[in-house]
Write a protein that holds these residues in place. Structure first.
Motif, PDB file in Angstrom:
ATOM      1  N   ARG A  87       7.811  -8.940  -1.643  1.00 57.48           N
ATOM      2  CA  ARG A  87       6.687  -8.024  -1.472  1.00 57.48           C
ATOM      3  C   ARG A  87       6.435  -7.751   0.008  1.00 57.48           C
ATOM      4  O   ARG A  87       6.117  -6.618   0.396  1.00 57.48           O
ATOM      5  CB  ARG A  87       5.438  -8.610  -2.133  1.00 57.48           C
ATOM      6  CG  ARG A  87       4.268  -7.639  -2.207  1.00 57.48           C
ATOM      7  CD  ARG A  87       3.144  -8.224  -3.059  1.00 57.48           C
ATOM      8  NE  ARG A  87       2.058  -7.255  -3.216  1.00 57.48           N
ATOM      9  CZ  ARG A  87       1.058  -7.111  -2.360  1.00 57.48           C
ATOM     10  NH1 ARG A  87       1.009  -7.862  -1.283  1.00 57.48           N
ATOM     11  NH2 ARG A  87       0.117  -6.213  -2.572  1.00 57.48           N
ATOM     12  N   TRP A  88       6.580  -8.796   0.820  1.00 55.63           N
ATOM     13  CA  TRP A  88       6.426  -8.609   2.262  1.00 55.63           C
ATOM     14  C   TRP A  88       7.493  -7.658   2.801  1.00 55.63           C
ATOM     15  O   TRP A  88       7.189  -6.777   3.614  1.00 55.63           O
ATOM     16  CB  TRP A  88       6.510  -9.957   2.969  1.00 55.63           C
ATOM     17  CG  TRP A  88       6.489  -9.835   4.466  1.00 55.63           C
ATOM     18  CD1 TRP A  88       5.420  -9.571   5.266  1.00 55.63           C
ATOM     19  CD2 TRP A  88       7.624  -9.957   5.335  1.00 55.63           C
ATOM     20  NE1 TRP A  88       5.802  -9.521   6.585  1.00 55.63           N
ATOM     21  CE2 TRP A  88       7.159  -9.756   6.659  1.00 55.63           C
ATOM     22  CE3 TRP A  88       8.978 -10.228   5.120  1.00 55.63           C
ATOM     23  CZ2 TRP A  88       8.007  -9.806   7.761  1.00 55.63           C
ATOM     24  CZ3 TRP A  88       9.821 -10.283   6.223  1.00 55.63           C
ATOM     25  CH2 TRP A  88       9.337 -10.071   7.518  1.00 55.63           C
TER      26      TRP A  88
ATOM     27  N   ARG B 295       6.723  -4.044   2.033  1.00 53.77           N
ATOM     28  CA  ARG B 295       5.631  -3.442   2.787  1.00 53.77           C
ATOM     29  C   ARG B 295       5.989  -3.194   4.253  1.00 53.77           C
ATOM     30  O   ARG B 295       5.193  -2.592   4.975  1.00 53.77           O
ATOM     31  CB  ARG B 295       4.396  -4.350   2.698  1.00 53.77           C
ATOM     32  CG  ARG B 295       3.809  -4.432   1.303  1.00 53.77           C
ATOM     33  CD  ARG B 295       2.727  -5.498   1.214  1.00 53.77           C
ATOM     34  NE  ARG B 295       1.575  -5.137   2.032  1.00 53.77           N
ATOM     35  CZ  ARG B 295       0.548  -4.400   1.611  1.00 53.77           C
ATOM     36  NH1 ARG B 295       0.542  -3.941   0.370  1.00 53.77           N
ATOM     37  NH2 ARG B 295      -0.472  -4.138   2.397  1.00 53.77           N
ATOM     38  N   THR B 296       7.138  -3.667   4.698  1.00 54.10           N
ATOM     39  CA  THR B 296       7.565  -3.441   6.075  1.00 54.10           C
ATOM     40  C   THR B 296       8.346  -2.135   6.178  1.00 54.10           C
ATOM     41  O   THR B 296       8.639  -1.474   5.181  1.00 54.10           O
ATOM     42  CB  THR B 296       8.440  -4.601   6.568  1.00 54.10           C
ATOM     43  OG1 THR B 296       9.639  -4.655   5.772  1.00 54.10           O
ATOM     44  CG2 THR B 296       7.697  -5.936   6.468  1.00 54.10           C
TER      45      THR B 296
END
Length: 377
Positions: A223-224, A227-228
């Protein structure tokens, strides 16, 4: 408002499922199932969740990167074998194997007249090395394959066929090298990890919770990434690869990265499978299990991390139920389940949730209030 102005919002919407979805999943896995299932069934769910690591990796690889791999069982199996080698060596101490012709080596090696432990088994006597190998060995093979293929712009169906061929080759190799790998039976009779008996009910409960925690850690990592800027580029690369390449980005290395990421996650899943089930065999490495793993992601929704887990649970629960209740028909029932879900819900369970549940509050909020033109409720 122009369509382009809403693009960042759409990307953020795709990149992250609602927090309610994560909370519901956590509630079910950490509270409902441990309280409602006996240890045998809970151990089965733990086995299913080990496959979910592969499905989560496929969301990143196939859903975001646009790269379909039909050989993820290879990396699942390599991670499982790395853990199984450590556990087997611990179970093969000189005292436990005193009746063998050559004490101190795994039993299947002794049966095949091997008199010394192969050099490439030696590092797996140590748990830290085995844990590193669980992730590093699958990622190393993934890097070699993907770097060679993507640098030559091999993709699409050709890459999928190549991964299938690798799965077939590795399963045949493992079966053929029986003296070093355990052959068709695999590595079995795994008992302890650093003296801790992994076969007890309490150990199975602990391993189940460890599996769930690691799975949520994998979701958080993915998820990280979504989002980048890297996540946005993966989506752009999937839809307009040439535009990303002409913008100056190295598309091949993006694909290598996401392929290695999926391989590492699959290796962790294989290791957790070995710990919870107590063996690892080539039956989890070949073409059929690899295709099943793609189905897990497809049923759950190849753009949804949470959906991939629900899809894995649904398919495997159906497989267990049908095989127990309808032993003569379960393959046909499973095929009907796959076809029905894919035809009726092409975006998987996550698409069904987004279409009929998550969007409904937004639509209700946009409905004009009765008797007040232009005012929203």
């Amino acid at each position: 408002m122009s369509p382009s102005s809403t693009l960042p919002g759409r990307l953020r919407s795709i990149a992250a499922s609602s927090w309610s979805g994560y909370a519901l999943l956590a509630l079910v896995l950490l509270v409902v199932m441990p309280l409602s299932l006996d240890i045998f069934r809970l151990n089965l769910v733990g086995k299913y969740l080990s496959y979910a690591f592969v499905a989560v990796g496929l969301v990143m690889l196939w859903g975001y990167g646009g790269v379909l791999s039909l050989g993820q069982g290879v990396f699942f199996g390599l991670g499982g074998y790395a853990m199984a080698m450590f556990l087997k060596l611990e179970a093969s101490d000189a005292k436990s194997t005193a009746i063998q012709s050559t004490p101190g080596i795994p039993d299947f090696m002794d049966w095949n007249q091997i008199t010394a432990l192969p050099w490439w088994w030696e590092p797996f006597r140590h748990l830290p090395v085995a844990l590193i190998g669980v992730v590093l060995v699958p990622m190393a093979l993934a890097f070699l394959v993907s770097f060679a293929m993507f640098r030559r712009r091999v993709g699409g169906v050709y890459f999928a066929i190549i991964t299938q061929a690798i799965a077939l080759i590795l399963s045949v190799l493992i079966i053929g090298q029986q003296g070093f790998t355990g052959g068709v039976n695999g590595i079995t009779d795994l008992k302890t990890m650093l003296g801790w008996d992994i076969r007890t009910d309490s150990a199975r409960m602990i391993l189940y919770f460890a599996n769930v925690i690691l799975l949520f850690a994998a979701i958080a990592l993915c998820r990280w990434i979504q989002r980048t800027k890297l996540g946005v580029l993966l989506l752009a690369m999937r839809d307009k690869e040439d535009r990303v390449r002409f913008s100056g980005y190295d598309v091949a290395m993006f694909k290598v990265f996401v392929f290695c990421l999926a391989a590492g996650l699959a290796g962790i899943g294989g290791a957790m499978f070995t710990l919870q089930v107590g063996f690892m065999s080539p039956s989890f490495v070949g073409i059929v299990p690899s295709i099943e793993m793609v189905i897990f992601a497809a049923v759950g929704g190849r753009m949804s991390l949470v959906g991939a887990i629900w899809g894995t649970l649904l398919v495997n629960a159906g497989k267990t139920y049908f095989s127990e209740s309808f032993p003569d028909l379960w393959l046909f029932l499973m095929a009907a389940l796959f076809i029905g879900v894919v035809v009726a819900f092409p975006d998987g369970l996550a698409g069904l949730y987004s279409k009929y549940i998550r969007r409904k509050p937004a639509e209700d909020a946009a409905t004009p209030a009765e008797g007040v033109p232009g005012k929203t409720a």
